[in-house]
Design an enzyme around this catalytic site. Structure first.
Site, PDB file in Angstrom:
ATOM      1  N   GLY A  37      46.014  48.951  35.599  1.00  0.00           N
ATOM      2  CA  GLY A  37      46.260  50.091  36.634  1.00  0.00           C
ATOM      3  C   GLY A  37      47.828  50.585  36.762  1.00  0.00           C
ATOM      4  O   GLY A  37      47.897  51.722  36.081  1.00  0.00           O
ATOM      5  N   ARG A  38      48.950  49.860  37.042  1.00  0.00           N
ATOM      6  CA  ARG A  38      50.142  50.462  36.845  1.00  0.00           C
ATOM      7  C   ARG A  38      50.483  51.012  35.472  1.00  0.00           C
ATOM      8  O   ARG A  38      51.010  52.176  35.433  1.00  0.00           O
ATOM      9  CB  ARG A  38      51.441  49.613  37.142  1.00  0.00           C
ATOM     10  N   GLY A  76      49.077  42.319  35.575  1.00  0.00           N
ATOM     11  CA  GLY A  76      50.212  42.043  34.560  1.00  0.00           C
ATOM     12  C   GLY A  76      50.140  42.538  33.122  1.00  0.00           C
ATOM     13  O   GLY A  76      51.041  42.182  32.419  1.00  0.00           O
ATOM     14  N   ILE A  77      49.097  43.122  32.742  1.00  0.00           N
ATOM     15  CA  ILE A  77      49.013  43.669  31.412  1.00  0.00           C
ATOM     16  C   ILE A  77      50.051  44.907  31.114  1.00  0.00           C
ATOM     17  O   ILE A  77      50.176  45.729  31.623  1.00  0.00           O
ATOM     18  CB  ILE A  77      47.759  44.137  30.971  1.00  0.00           C
ATOM     19  N   ARG A  78      51.105  44.313  30.123  1.00  0.00           N
ATOM     20  CA  ARG A  78      52.210  45.376  29.541  1.00  0.00           C
ATOM     21  C   ARG A  78      52.174  45.693  28.131  1.00  0.00           C
ATOM     22  O   ARG A  78      52.898  46.443  27.740  1.00  0.00           O
ATOM     23  CB  ARG A  78      53.332  45.040  30.062  1.00  0.00           C
ATOM     24  N   GLN A 134      33.880  52.248  42.287  1.00  0.00           N
ATOM     25  CA  GLN A 134      34.171  51.242  42.682  1.00  0.00           C
ATOM     26  C   GLN A 134      34.355  51.462  44.490  1.00  0.00           C
ATOM     27  O   GLN A 134      34.560  52.639  44.972  1.00  0.00           O
ATOM     28  CB  GLN A 134      35.743  50.893  42.619  1.00  0.00           C
ATOM     29  N   TYR A 174      34.952  49.644  48.693  1.00  0.00           N
ATOM     30  CA  TYR A 174      35.158  48.497  49.620  1.00  0.00           C
ATOM     31  C   TYR A 174      34.044  48.504  50.554  1.00  0.00           C
ATOM     32  O   TYR A 174      33.134  49.221  50.637  1.00  0.00           O
ATOM     33  CB  TYR A 174      36.463  48.785  50.274  1.00  0.00           C
ATOM     34  N   SER A 176      37.927  54.808  41.861  1.00  0.00           N
ATOM     35  CA  SER A 176      37.832  54.290  43.249  1.00  0.00           C
ATOM     36  C   SER A 176      37.174  55.173  44.179  1.00  0.00           C
ATOM     37  O   SER A 176      37.186  56.514  43.919  1.00  0.00           O
ATOM     38  CB  SER A 176      39.286  54.151  43.656  1.00  0.00           C
ATOM     39  N   ASP A 202      42.492  41.241  35.682  1.00  0.00           N
ATOM     40  CA  ASP A 202      43.288  42.514  36.077  1.00  0.00           C
ATOM     41  C   ASP A 202      44.453  42.227  36.670  1.00  0.00           C
ATOM     42  O   ASP A 202      44.507  41.429  37.534  1.00  0.00           O
ATOM     43  CB  ASP A 202      42.127  43.218  37.182  1.00  0.00           C
ATOM     44  N   LYS A 244      35.226  42.152  42.196  1.00  0.00           N
ATOM     45  CA  LYS A 244      36.633  42.193  41.640  1.00  0.00           C
ATOM     46  C   LYS A 244      37.550  41.355  42.998  1.00  0.00           C
ATOM     47  O   LYS A 244      37.402  41.521  44.162  1.00  0.00           O
ATOM     48  CB  LYS A 244      37.102  43.571  41.609  1.00  0.00           C
TER      49      LYS A 244
END
Length: 391
Positions: free
Chosen positions: A334-335, A313-315, A130, A132, A110, A311, A256
């Site tokens: 991410g998380r 919700g992947i767990r 990345q 903005y 980022s 990108d 993205k």
């Protein structure tokens, strides 16, 4: 392998350990989602609605997961998504870079990161920078030039973020900087997690909430909230701006935040070589559907013209497989890796990536595929009304 003091078996366990290891405010910040958290919850819940269609015999003895994304060879179809100011661990983004390199994969860094791009890329040269749409064009060009000189392999422009920062469900306000007043305010939480504080003291620093990649190398960047304010004050990006930005970057270029087929086609028109289907992890407009619900319509809209990643919700490894079966080339997380870092630093990030690798492998085995390249929509049971999107 069974869980030990230094190794956990699931992403859920990483989250549980993170909660016990870092101050409450830090942990809650890792759960953040906008407003009521509807999109945040749907990002993960949607995967449970998708079924798998396994085989029972003639299963492959070996399974392959390697692929390429934005010109980089990666050993599994998972990369670390860029997330801002990773002051969860003293090593921050450098720890993530090292862990990803150990797992043979790439990272997104980022422009709001707490570590300079030069330091992070030294730990992992498979790095996508990345940014903005923030500041004037000359300022943006200076950032691009710094990323190029550092050796960034691709550019990610993030567009799935608006001014929706309110949270109904209790995520705490984050401090703008760590000073005496802030230290006193958060002291009870920090003292309840002495190990977390000790790691920073051993490293000789307090958590850094500044953003060094928004300025020249060696300069002290603005605070996260200072950068956020500058972004809010920048005129909104246009498709013309994106076409200009693409002309300035001669390498792989990802847009993205795609959720609509019409936006996907416009992104291809301005020269994007990759798209990320994302709702910013539930931190954009709340009630936006889960990214996995939007993926098929975006894939159908752009065909094989560009690489599409998922990108949000992947767990677990089976989530990755479902996304690939529905047309993604890879996924970004991410998380999960932030929980891993909060739980056990660099080793925890590597741990999360290897959990996903193992889950992908066992899912491929059950589906009877030798490679992720063999996956198709026929492997997934998609219930009526699951997907969202317009033509």
């Amino acid at each position: 392998m069974a869980s030990t003091k230094d190794w956990f078996e699931t992403v859920a366990e990483a989250r549980e350990r993170a909660e016990k290891r870092v101050p409450k405010a830090v942990y809650l910040a890792l759960l953040a989602g906008s407003e009521g958290g509807v999109s945040l919850a749907d990002n993960t819940a949607a995967f449970a609605e998708l079924g798998l269609r396994p085989h029972i015999a003639d299963l492959p003895a070996r399974r392959a997961q390697s692929t390429t994304l934005m010109g980089q060879e990666i050993s599994l179809p998972v990369i670390c998504s860029p997330t801002g100011v990773q002051a969860v661990d003293p090593a921050g983004e450098v720890a993530v870079a090292r862990a990803a390199a150990m797992s043979g994969t790439a990272i997104g860094l980022s422009s709001f990161a707490s570590k300079p791009v030069e330091e992070v890329i030294a730990a992992n040269d498979k790095l996508f920078f990345q940014m903005y749409w923030l500041g004037d064009r000359d300022t943006i060009l200076a950032r691009l030039d710094r990323a190029k000189r550092a050796g960034a392999k691709g550019l990610i422009i993030t567009l799935d973020w608006v001014f929706a920062t309110a949270r109904d469900w209790g995520s705490p306000p984050l401090p703008e900087r760590i000073d005496v007043k802030t230290a006193l305010r958060f002291a009870p939480q920090v003292l309840s997690r002495p190990g977390w504080l000790a790691r920073f003291l051993r490293a000789g620093r307090l958590p850094d909430l500044t953003t060094p990649n928004l300025v020249g190398a060696g300069e002290k960047g603005p605070t996260f909230f200072g950068a956020y304010g500058e972004w809010m004050g920048t005129p909104p990006v246009t498709w013309k701006d994106l076409a200009w930005l693409r002309e300035q970057w001669d390498g792989p270029f990802m847009i993205k935040g795609i959720g609509r087929p019409d936006d996907a086609r416009r992104a291809v028109d301005v020269g994007a070589s990759a798209l990320s289907v994302s709702n910013h992890g539930g931190n954009n407009l709340d009630t936006t559907p889960a990214a996995i619900r939007l993926l098929p319509s975006v894939v159908d809209a752009v065909g094989g013209d560009v690489e599409v990643v998922l990108d949000g919700g992947i767990r677990r490894g089976s989530d990755v497989v479902k996304a690939l079966a529905l047309g993604a080339r890879a996924v970004m997380i991410g998380r999960p890796y932030l929980w891993g870092m909060a739980a056990n630093g660099e080793r925890g990030v590597h741990n999360v990536l290897e959990i996903l690798r193992q889950g992908i492998d066992s899912t491929l085995y059950g589906l009877g595929h030798e490679s992720i390249e063999d996956l198709s929509r026929d492997d997934v049971l998609v219930p009526d009304g699951f997907t969202r999107g317009i033509s």
